[in-house]
Design a protein around this motif. Structure first.
Motif, PDB file in Angstrom:
ATOM      1  N   TRP A  33      -0.478 -39.107  32.116  1.00  0.00           N
ATOM      2  CA  TRP A  33       0.936 -39.288  32.431  1.00  0.00           C
ATOM      3  C   TRP A  33       1.786 -38.260  31.684  1.00  0.00           C
ATOM      4  CZ3 TRP A  33       0.608 -45.160  30.958  1.00  0.00           C
ATOM      5  CH2 TRP A  33      -0.181 -45.830  31.906  1.00  0.00           C
ATOM      6  N   PRO A  34       2.296 -37.253  32.377  1.00  0.00           N
ATOM      7  CA  PRO A  34       3.086 -36.206  31.726  1.00  0.00           C
ATOM      8  C   PRO A  34       4.577 -36.542  31.656  1.00  0.00           C
ATOM      9  CG  PRO A  34       2.746 -35.617  34.008  1.00  0.00           C
ATOM     10  CD  PRO A  34       2.069 -36.959  33.805  1.00  0.00           C
ATOM     11  N   PHE A  35       4.892 -37.800  31.468  1.00  0.00           N
ATOM     12  CA  PHE A  35       6.279 -38.238  31.521  1.00  0.00           C
ATOM     13  C   PHE A  35       7.010 -37.940  30.200  1.00  0.00           C
ATOM     14  CE2 PHE A  35       4.190 -41.632  34.274  1.00  0.00           C
ATOM     15  CZ  PHE A  35       4.385 -40.921  35.441  1.00  0.00           C
ATOM     16  N   PRO A  36       8.316 -37.721  30.251  1.00  0.00           N
ATOM     17  CA  PRO A  36       9.099 -37.466  29.035  1.00  0.00           C
ATOM     18  C   PRO A  36       9.423 -38.774  28.314  1.00  0.00           C
ATOM     19  CG  PRO A  36      10.533 -37.323  30.955  1.00  0.00           C
ATOM     20  CD  PRO A  36       9.136 -37.568  31.478  1.00  0.00           C
ATOM     21  N   PHE A  37       8.473 -39.282  27.549  1.00  0.00           N
ATOM     22  CA  PHE A  37       8.640 -40.588  26.921  1.00  0.00           C
ATOM     23  C   PHE A  37       9.774 -40.599  25.894  1.00  0.00           C
ATOM     24  CE2 PHE A  37       4.071 -40.649  28.184  1.00  0.00           C
ATOM     25  CZ  PHE A  37       4.183 -41.642  29.140  1.00  0.00           C
ATOM     26  N   ASP A  38      10.175 -39.427  25.411  1.00  0.00           N
ATOM     27  CA  ASP A  38      11.297 -39.360  24.474  1.00  0.00           C
ATOM     28  C   ASP A  38      12.638 -39.267  25.189  1.00  0.00           C
ATOM     29  OD1 ASP A  38      10.804 -36.873  25.494  1.00  0.00           O
ATOM     30  OD2 ASP A  38      11.097 -35.793  23.611  1.00  0.00           O
ATOM     31  N   GLU A  39      12.607 -39.388  26.535  1.00  0.00           N
ATOM     32  CA  GLU A  39      13.840 -39.316  27.312  1.00  0.00           C
ATOM     33  C   GLU A  39      14.041 -40.568  28.162  1.00  0.00           C
ATOM     34  OE1 GLU A  39      13.959 -35.703  29.559  1.00  0.00           O
ATOM     35  OE2 GLU A  39      13.384 -34.450  27.845  1.00  0.00           O
ATOM     36  N   GLY A  40      13.620 -41.706  27.633  1.00  0.00           N
ATOM     37  CA  GLY A  40      13.918 -42.966  28.290  1.00  0.00           C
ATOM     38  C   GLY A  40      12.840 -43.529  29.185  1.00  0.00           C
ATOM     39  N   TRP A  41      11.648 -42.920  29.181  1.00  0.00           N
ATOM     40  CA  TRP A  41      10.538 -43.480  29.947  1.00  0.00           C
ATOM     41  C   TRP A  41       9.779 -44.459  29.035  1.00  0.00           C
ATOM     42  CZ3 TRP A  41       8.380 -42.055  34.911  1.00  0.00           C
ATOM     43  CH2 TRP A  41       9.183 -41.154  35.625  1.00  0.00           C
ATOM     44  N   PRO A  42       9.880 -45.762  29.290  1.00  0.00           N
ATOM     45  CA  PRO A  42       9.158 -46.721  28.440  1.00  0.00           C
ATOM     46  C   PRO A  42       7.642 -46.568  28.581  1.00  0.00           C
ATOM     47  CG  PRO A  42      10.902 -47.804  29.693  1.00  0.00           C
ATOM     48  CD  PRO A  42      10.750 -46.432  30.262  1.00  0.00           C
ATOM     49  N   SER A  55       9.618 -45.508  34.947  1.00  0.00           N
ATOM     50  CA  SER A  55      10.760 -44.613  35.011  1.00  0.00           C
ATOM     51  C   SER A  55      11.972 -45.349  34.439  1.00  0.00           C
ATOM     52  CB  SER A  55      11.030 -44.188  36.452  1.00  0.00           C
ATOM     53  OG  SER A  55      11.372 -45.312  37.247  1.00  0.00           O
ATOM     54  N   PRO A  56      12.968 -44.615  33.948  1.00  0.00           N
ATOM     55  CA  PRO A  56      14.152 -45.296  33.400  1.00  0.00           C
ATOM     56  C   PRO A  56      14.840 -46.231  34.386  1.00  0.00           C
ATOM     57  CG  PRO A  56      14.125 -42.995  32.745  1.00  0.00           C
ATOM     58  CD  PRO A  56      13.009 -43.163  33.746  1.00  0.00           C
ATOM     59  N   CYS A  57      14.755 -45.919  35.694  1.00  0.00           N
ATOM     60  CA  CYS A  57      15.382 -46.768  36.709  1.00  0.00           C
ATOM     61  C   CYS A  57      14.511 -47.954  37.104  1.00  0.00           C
ATOM     62  CB  CYS A  57      15.706 -45.944  37.951  1.00  0.00           C
ATOM     63  SG  CYS A  57      14.233 -45.292  38.793  1.00  0.00           S
ATOM     64  N   LEU A  58      13.276 -47.986  36.587  1.00  0.00           N
ATOM     65  CA  LEU A  58      12.315 -49.063  36.843  1.00  0.00           C
ATOM     66  C   LEU A  58      11.822 -49.111  38.284  1.00  0.00           C
ATOM     67  CD1 LEU A  58      13.840 -51.989  34.735  1.00  0.00           C
ATOM     68  CD2 LEU A  58      12.156 -50.268  34.038  1.00  0.00           C
ATOM     69  N   ARG A  59      12.047 -48.032  39.039  1.00  0.00           N
ATOM     70  CA  ARG A  59      11.520 -48.012  40.412  1.00  0.00           C
ATOM     71  C   ARG A  59      10.079 -47.498  40.448  1.00  0.00           C
ATOM     72  NH1 ARG A  59      14.915 -45.537  45.063  1.00  0.00           N
ATOM     73  NH2 ARG A  59      14.727 -43.638  43.837  1.00  0.00           N
ATOM     74  N   LEU A  60       9.657 -46.766  39.450  1.00  0.00           N
ATOM     75  CA  LEU A  60       8.289 -46.281  39.371  1.00  0.00           C
ATOM     76  C   LEU A  60       7.561 -46.976  38.227  1.00  0.00           C
ATOM     77  CD1 LEU A  60       8.648 -42.406  39.824  1.00  0.00           C
ATOM     78  CD2 LEU A  60       7.937 -44.102  41.529  1.00  0.00           C
TER      79      LEU A  60
END
Length: 261
Positions: A33-42, A55-60
């Motif tokens: 998972w290459p997500f930006p966890f320091d930018e609001g991705w739980p 995702s921050p919007c909780l859609r993913l």
């Protein structure tokens, strides 16, 4: 005749192709998972190694369930929701034994789609206009066979017959996956992927492009599946080198027309 891999120490590092026969590699959610966890991705992971990211919007939502009570099993799952806490609009599942690089590449494309949607008026996560042929054209250009049936499915098989992608081009409204993929013998594959109706073809194309990539994967000999080792192309055994800089040995005799090198 023995395969070169069989004469090496089990802990030796090798560089192998094709990717679908390389084995899972290091199973680590933060690698997949290459997500930006320091930018609001739980991100959360339990002591049992079950992990989830949102995702921050909780859609993913993407999860890893190792299922430790079933040796060699476990599941990676991507769920996409049109609104938080609603049933998934589409889903992708992979066996835990899927090569980690394939998982990384499809999640990278997922992040790209998400960011494109966030900074534009598009909604490609749910209204993607990519044609399905963009997902299977890379397979055909690499020498995969193509078989179309009147039941609404078409199947693409690797040149050595130890991997495939099946596309259900005539949607029947059933819950069966629109795309399936596997590596290994069809009757007992090393890994399987299942992609539901509604999944952006852009993501499928990223997966198939990764599947046929000629960049070799780094594995230890003991991590390479035994049953299909004779179908691997291997480079000389080495210590760890910069990623992607190791040349790959040419494939076995009787090359297949159309295969990339």
């Amino acid at each position: 005749m023995t395969h070169p891999v069989e004469n090496l120490d089990p802990a030796q590092t090798v560089h192998v192709l094709p990717r679908h026969l390389a084995g899972p590699g290091a199973v680590d959610p933060r690698t997949a998972w290459p997500f930006p966890f320091d930018e609001g991705w739980p991100f959360a992971q339990t002591d049992a190694r079950t992990a989830a990211a949102f995702s921050p919007c909780l859609r993913l939502q993407t999860t890893y369930d190792p299922q430790p009570d079933i040796p060699g099993k476990g599941t990676w799952t991507i769920n996409a929701h049109r609104a938080p806490f609603t049933p998934p609009a589409w889903r992708i599942t992979f066996d835990a034994t899927t090569p980690i690089e394939l998982l990384h590449d499809i999640h990278t494309e997922l992040l790209d789609l998400y960011l494109e949607d966030r900074h534009s008026d598009q909604d490609r996560l749910f209204q993607d206009d990519t044609a399905p042929n963009e997902a299977y054209t890379p397979l055909l250009t690499c020498g995969w066979s193509h078989d179309v049936k009147t039941d609404g499915t078409q199947t693409f098989l690797t040149p050595e017959g130890l991997g495939g992608v099946r596309h259900r081009y005539a949607y029947s409204g059933s819950s069966d996956p629109v795309w399936r993929a596997w590596g290994g013998y069809p009757s007992e594959p090393h890994w399987k992927a299942r992609i539901s109706f509604g999944t952006p073809a852009t993501l499928v194309a990223a997966f198939t492009a990764s599947l046929v990539s000629t960049e070799p994967l780094h594995r230890t000999v003991q991590d390479v599946p035994v049953r299909t080792r004779r179908a691997l192309y291997t480079a000389a055994a080495t210590t760890k080198q910069p990623h992607g800089n190791t040349p790959v040995a040419p494939p076995p005799p009787a090359p297949v027309s159309g295969r990339t090198r």
